[in-house]
Design an enzyme around this catalytic site. Sequence first.
Site, short mmCIF file in Angstrom:
data_model
loop_
_atom_site.label_atom_id
_atom_site.label_comp_id
_atom_site.label_asym_id
_atom_site.label_seq_id
_atom_site.Cartn_x
_atom_site.Cartn_y
_atom_site.Cartn_z
N ASP A 22 -5.89 -3.41 11.51
CA ASP A 22 -4.91 -2.40 11.37
C ASP A 22 -4.69 -1.84 13.06
O ASP A 22 -5.73 -2.03 13.72
CB ASP A 22 -4.91 -1.34 10.62
CG ASP A 22 -3.78 -0.56 10.30
OD1 ASP A 22 -2.64 -0.87 10.81
OD2 ASP A 22 -3.72 0.17 9.43
N CYS B 82 0.94 -0.99 0.10
CA CYS B 82 -0.06 -0.07 -0.02
C CYS B 82 0.95 1.27 0.03
O CYS B 82 2.01 1.39 0.31
CB CYS B 82 -1.03 0.12 1.25
SG CYS B 82 -2.57 1.08 1.05
#
Length: 225
Positions: free
Chosen positions: A142, A9
């Site tokens: 996360d 990412c």
Amino acid sequence: MTKTMVKICGLQDVEVLKSMLHLPLDYIGLVFAPSRRKVTPERAAELIAELEGWKTGEAPRTTGVFVNPEIEELRELLSVVPLDVIQLHGDEGPDFCRKVQETFPQVQVWKTVSVAAQDNSKNGNNFRIEDFAGSVHALLLDTYDPQQKGGSGRTFAWEKIPGYKEQAAALGIPLFVAGGLHPDNVGELLEGYAPDGVDVSSGVETDGLKDIVKMTAFVERVKQS
């Protein structure tokens, strides 16, 4: 055995992406939320165009990362950026996720779950997976950070993964893990908890820039596990 999926990412640089064309990636992530890794729609379209030259079979699918977006914001961006996945990284509830799915049936909807760094702490957003049944295609864990919505470079309490994984499996959707991953600890994560996918950003950077050596090492360690 199903291979663990890999998402890198926070891509911003075209030349960096060109150096990655040999990697067996499943997803690349483009950040449209406030972040030092944020890209413009124009740059995102330029990056995605490079995927036509992918050298290891099927090109990775494209994921756009958003924090509390408006539907019109998503509509405008998707008109110029051909995303495969909308990843919602803010306080979006199941109703909004369902609305995104219904409005843009051509893309998948992923929802990020903020998980506390310490096992004796509460989750950052009191997330209930069952509330999202039928409204998302994947969940991503996360590290909870009250100051920012991800990208902290810190791991969360991995002991919480099995509970989330069981619930995600019950919904028939994959579970990704992010937060503080890097080439030296991803093997431990896979051996101990076997998530369906992993998501990395800062852990494959050097001085804030994506490092092809670290990205290669990360992907190899995941795919060879």
